[in-house]
Design an enzyme around this catalytic site. Structure first.
Site, PDB file in Angstrom:
ATOM      1  N   MET A 173      42.915 -41.796 -42.970  1.00 19.21           N
ATOM      2  CA  MET A 173      44.340 -41.669 -43.297  1.00 19.21           C
ATOM      3  C   MET A 173      45.058 -43.007 -43.154  1.00 19.21           C
ATOM      4  SD  MET A 173      45.615 -37.982 -42.016  1.00 19.21           S
ATOM      5  CE  MET A 173      45.022 -37.821 -40.345  1.00 19.21           C
ATOM      6  N   ARG A 197      35.117 -50.735 -42.375  1.00 17.19           N
ATOM      7  CA  ARG A 197      36.318 -49.979 -42.785  1.00 17.19           C
ATOM      8  C   ARG A 197      37.285 -50.873 -43.558  1.00 17.19           C
ATOM      9  NH1 ARG A 197      37.355 -44.487 -41.248  1.00 17.19           N
ATOM     10  NH2 ARG A 197      36.054 -43.984 -39.490  1.00 17.19           N
ATOM     11  N   ASN A 238      40.619 -56.280 -32.487  1.00 17.50           N
ATOM     12  CA  ASN A 238      41.025 -55.104 -31.731  1.00 17.50           C
ATOM     13  C   ASN A 238      42.544 -55.126 -31.512  1.00 17.50           C
ATOM     14  OD1 ASN A 238      41.485 -53.232 -29.466  1.00 17.50           O
ATOM     15  ND2 ASN A 238      39.238 -53.115 -29.494  1.00 17.50           N
ATOM     16  N   TYR A 318      52.609 -43.026 -35.162  1.00 17.55           N
ATOM     17  CA  TYR A 318      52.225 -42.362 -36.409  1.00 17.55           C
ATOM     18  C   TYR A 318      51.339 -41.135 -36.163  1.00 17.55           C
ATOM     19  CZ  TYR A 318      52.665 -42.386 -41.432  1.00 17.55           C
ATOM     20  OH  TYR A 318      53.027 -42.074 -42.709  1.00 17.55           O
ATOM     21  N   CYS A 406      54.929 -36.286 -55.752  1.00 17.98           N
ATOM     22  CA  CYS A 406      56.112 -37.074 -55.417  1.00 17.98           C
ATOM     23  C   CYS A 406      57.034 -36.175 -54.590  1.00 17.98           C
ATOM     24  CB  CYS A 406      56.837 -37.576 -56.658  1.00 17.98           C
ATOM     25  SG  CYS A 406      57.513 -36.304 -57.699  1.00 17.98           S
TER      26      CYS A 406
HETATM   27  P1  NAD Z   1      39.914 -42.577 -38.606  1.00 14.07           P
HETATM   28  O1  NAD Z   1      39.117 -42.238 -37.405  1.00 14.07           O
HETATM   29  O2  NAD Z   1      39.320 -42.369 -39.957  1.00 14.07           O
HETATM   30  O3  NAD Z   1      40.353 -44.125 -38.521  1.00 14.07           O
HETATM   31  C1  NAD Z   1      40.768 -44.774 -37.342  1.00 14.07           C
HETATM   32  C2  NAD Z   1      40.493 -46.272 -37.481  1.00 14.07           C
HETATM   33  O4  NAD Z   1      40.961 -46.958 -36.326  1.00 14.07           O
HETATM   34  C3  NAD Z   1      39.010 -46.594 -37.606  1.00 14.07           C
HETATM   35  O5  NAD Z   1      38.797 -47.341 -38.775  1.00 14.07           O
HETATM   36  C4  NAD Z   1      38.695 -47.381 -36.349  1.00 14.07           C
HETATM   37  O6  NAD Z   1      37.699 -48.368 -36.554  1.00 14.07           O
HETATM   38  C5  NAD Z   1      40.031 -48.002 -36.015  1.00 14.07           C
HETATM   39  N1  NAD Z   1      40.192 -48.358 -34.598  1.00 14.07           N
HETATM   40  C6  NAD Z   1      39.856 -47.622 -33.507  1.00 14.07           C
HETATM   41  N2  NAD Z   1      40.201 -48.269 -32.394  1.00 14.07           N
HETATM   42  C7  NAD Z   1      40.761 -49.449 -32.769  1.00 14.07           C
HETATM   43  C8  NAD Z   1      41.319 -50.536 -32.073  1.00 14.07           C
HETATM   44  N3  NAD Z   1      41.379 -50.544 -30.728  1.00 14.07           N
HETATM   45  N4  NAD Z   1      41.815 -51.575 -32.788  1.00 14.07           N
HETATM   46  C9  NAD Z   1      41.754 -51.588 -34.144  1.00 14.07           C
HETATM   47  N5  NAD Z   1      41.217 -50.579 -34.859  1.00 14.07           N
HETATM   48  C10 NAD Z   1      40.747 -49.508 -34.177  1.00 14.07           C
HETATM   49  O7  NAD Z   1      41.283 -41.791 -38.461  1.00 14.07           O
HETATM   50  P2  NAD Z   1      42.428 -41.527 -39.574  1.00 14.07           P
HETATM   51  O8  NAD Z   1      42.094 -40.302 -40.346  1.00 14.07           O
HETATM   52  O9  NAD Z   1      42.706 -42.782 -40.315  1.00 14.07           O
HETATM   53  O10 NAD Z   1      43.673 -41.195 -38.641  1.00 14.07           O
HETATM   54  C11 NAD Z   1      44.145 -42.170 -37.719  1.00 14.07           C
HETATM   55  C12 NAD Z   1      45.014 -41.562 -36.665  1.00 14.07           C
HETATM   56  O11 NAD Z   1      46.295 -41.289 -37.187  1.00 14.07           O
HETATM   57  C13 NAD Z   1      44.485 -40.243 -36.124  1.00 14.07           C
HETATM   58  O12 NAD Z   1      44.733 -40.199 -34.746  1.00 14.07           O
HETATM   59  C14 NAD Z   1      45.293 -39.226 -36.887  1.00 14.07           C
HETATM   60  O13 NAD Z   1      45.376 -37.996 -36.206  1.00 14.07           O
HETATM   61  C15 NAD Z   1      46.626 -39.924 -36.979  1.00 14.07           C
HETATM   62  N6  NAD Z   1      47.449 -39.483 -38.101  1.00 14.07           N
HETATM   63  C16 NAD Z   1      48.287 -38.469 -37.932  1.00 14.07           C
HETATM   64  C17 NAD Z   1      49.086 -38.064 -38.964  1.00 14.07           C
HETATM   65  C18 NAD Z   1      49.977 -36.928 -38.774  1.00 14.07           C
HETATM   66  O14 NAD Z   1      50.357 -36.304 -39.751  1.00 14.07           O
HETATM   67  N7  NAD Z   1      50.349 -36.634 -37.557  1.00 14.07           N
HETATM   68  C19 NAD Z   1      49.067 -38.685 -40.193  1.00 14.07           C
HETATM   69  C20 NAD Z   1      48.207 -39.714 -40.334  1.00 14.07           C
HETATM   70  C21 NAD Z   1      47.396 -40.102 -39.276  1.00 14.07           C
END
Ligand code: NAD
Length: 560
Positions: A173, A197, A238, A318, A406
């Site tokens: 996401m 990624r 990181n 987020y 949209c």
């Molecule tokens: P994902 O696991 O596919 O991607 C997470 C990314 O973060 C990975 O690419 C990972 O390598 C990277 N990462 C992890 N630790 C890191 C760090 N310390 N520094 C830099 N990069 C790091 O997850 P996703 O599907 O992309 O979702 C991301 C987060 O956002 C989740 O927690 C999700 O629940 C949240 N989210 C929530 C909503 C919502 O509607 N509430 C919407 C979008 C995303």
């Protein structure tokens, strides 16, 4: 056991079902399982881990056969992905009624759900998986675009041009962030710990560049912002190192957020002070040590975000749980910056705005182009919409049937629906259009950890609203309507409803579209007005949504 099998929506102007309502359901069910659209189509899984379109292939075949043969006054009942009955109703009634994953609250635990699923009694429908209106990754891209668009509206006069955003996480996401920021005119610096990624996002055109170093990336983004150019740059590092480092340097991003997978301290978030490979080894060998390191890193990361806020950046969470993890690790003021729903999505929901989407059942790109043009012509003064549709046309790669999303509000959706209906009636489009939305919408979801977090009147967990929404859409004549449990956040945590209505260019479809696309967002205006949101109260008054009791503007548990 799953059977390897490939399905794809039938296309073209000729239908095999007796009505376009049933044909629309048939095509969209297939489309959800198109290999271009679905995550694991062989297991009928559409998205979100285990969100399915039908219980099993036998059920899939029986649904398709029923949709083909049922009459114009019949309604098919689907119980968690399995067709269970066909009843005689009437021509304005939905052709399909769907209930997915619902459990009596006391039994609504993930463990119990899995037991019932193993017995073959239920199925996890997620949101648009089991209600046959998933359109691929365009949905998350547009949602992220709408969030950054609202950030721009609230803080920067409607546009991110000349501004830059610092964020992290380029996963499933989070990878939508760079394109959503540049789509709103801004520049983005995206920190991602996993080079694969970052590369994937570059290959898919979601990210513009990967810099060799933090210094290089920062300079590129700052220069782009000062030139007013929309550019996104990834840096492989990181976030728990980079965010505090930028604070130390006194760097001032305009906006700071984060989509690392902080909700999962063991299998998601990567601790700093080690390489990615070392982290993967530590995770397997010493999970407890990994957890300690991971939460300590999240505390650093969150503190830096608080520091950015104190220095004047717009900072928001987020929805990834970083604030909660950091608070548990001792950052007592972690919740000083707001979550994105409360800050940016709720004002949109309060005026009945949400993720309107459509799919062209002909399968023709020319039909999508004509509907895009119709939306642009219908809302000439809506700048974010104009920007988005033009941007999406150019940047969004098609998946399955040509489709678009949209955000439209109350008083707008039926205008778009009737415009499409007119195109069908005049033969401009080669086939009808299926119009629906995500369940993450104004009046259709109760989800206290996401869409209804921190409601002003404390009504976060009240689930009457999505049920009323489904009843309203049934009464208004949607082509198919669904009630689900557990989508987005998991079993026990949400109740939500979906709908699709087919624009087929007939008097009957005009009536359906006018009623459904007016009444569906109206339930969102009512829900938010009832909770005391001024925007909703104003909208209800301005457009004449009738509410028998004047809602209290300051309910008893008023929160600022
Ligand atoms: P994902 O696991 O596919 O991607 C997470 C990314 O973060 C990975 O690419 C990972 O390598 C990277 N990462 C992890 N630790 C890191 C760090 N310390 N520094 C830099 N990069 C790091 O997850 P996703 O599907 O992309 O979702 C991301 C987060 O956002 C989740 O927690 C999700 O629940 C949240 N989210 C929530 C909503 C919502 O509607 N509430 C919407 C979008 C995303």
């Amino acid at each position: 056991m799953s059977t390897a099998r490939v399905v794809r929506a039938p296309r073209g102007p000729d239908r095999s079902a007796r009505t376009w309502g049933a044909e629309g359901a048939l095509r969209m069910l297939h489309n959800n399982l198109d290999p271009e659209v679905a995550e694991r189509p062989e297991d009928l899984v559409v998205y979100g881990g285990s969100g399915k379109a039908a219980r099993d292939w036998r059920s899939f075949d029986a649904i398709v056969e029923t949709l083909r043969t049922m009459g114009p006054e019949d309604t098919l009942l689907v119980q968690s992905g399995k067709p269970v009955g066909v009843l005689r109703t009437h021509d304005l009634a939905p052709r399909v009624l769907i209930a997915n994953s619902n459990l009596v609250p006391k039994w609504a635990t993930p463990e119990h759900f899995r037991e019932l699923e193993a017995l073959g009694l239920t199925m996890y429908g997620q949101m648009t998986a089991g209600s046959w209106i998933y359109i691929g990754t365009q949905g998350i891209l547009q949602g992220t675009y709408a969030t950054f668009g609202e950030v721009a509206n609230q803080h920067f006069g409607g546009n991110l041009a000349g501004r830059w955003v610092l964020t992290a996480g380029l996963g499933g996401m989070g990878g939508a962030q760079p394109l959503a920021v540049t789509g709103n005119g801004g520049a983005a610096l995206c920190i991602e710990v996993d080079p694969w990624r970052a590369r994937r996002r570059l290959d898919h055109g979601y990210l513009d560049e990967i810099a060799d170093s933090l210094d290089g990336g920062l300079a590129r983004v700052q220069q782009a912002a000062s030139d007013g150019r929309a550019v996104s740059v990834g840096v492989v590092a990181n976030a728990a190192d980079v965010f505090p480092e930028l604070v130390r340097r006194g760097v001032h991003p305009d906006v700071v957020t984060d989509q690392t997978s902080a909700h999962d301290a063991l299998n998601g978030y990567v601790p700093n002070g080690m390489t990615l490979d070392e982290a993967i080894e530590l995770r397997a060998a010493k999970p407890n040590e990994y957890l300690d390191r991971s939460t300590a890193a999240m505390a650093l990361h969150c503190r830096a975000m608080l520091d950015f806020q104190a220095a004047g950046s717009v900072v928001f969470d987020y929805g990834n749980g970083l604030r909660g993890q950091a608070k548990d690790a001792g950052v007592t003021n972690a919740f000083d910056y707001p979550g994105f729903v409360v800050a940016y999505i709720r004002p949109l929901f309060a005026r009945g705005a949400g993720p309107f989407r459509w799919a062209c059942l002909s399968g023709d790109d020319a039909d999508l182009a004509a509907t895009d043009d119709a939306v642009l012509a219908a809302f000439p003064d809506d700048d974010p919409l104009q920007r988005w549709v033009r941007f999406a046309r150019e940047k969004v790669k098609g998946q399955g049937l040509p489709s678009r999303i949209c955000w439209l509000g109350y008083g707008e959706r039926h205008i778009a629906g009737l415009a499409f209906d007119d195109l069908v009636a005049r033969g401009v489009l080669r086939a009808p259009v299926a119009i629906g939305r995500d369940h993450l919408d104004s009046g259709s979801v109760a989800s206290p950890e996401r869409e209804t977090e921190g409601m002003r009147d404390g009504s976060d967990a009240i689930a009457d609203w999505p049920l009323l929404n489904a009843l309203v859409n049934t009464a208004s004549g949607a082509s198919w309507v669904s009630i689900h449990h557990g989508g987005g956040v998991g079993i026990g945590k949400s109740i939500h409803a979906g709908l699709v209505v087919v624009a087929e260019g007939t008097d009957l479809s005009r009536r359906r579209l006018e009623l459904v696309l007016t009444n569906d967002p109206a339930t969102g205006v009512i829900r938010h007005a009832d909770a005391g949101y001024e925007i909703a109260l104003d909208t209800a008054r301005d457009v004449g949504v009738r509410m028998p009791l004047e809602p209290a503007t300051k309910p008893p548990t008023w929160q600022a």
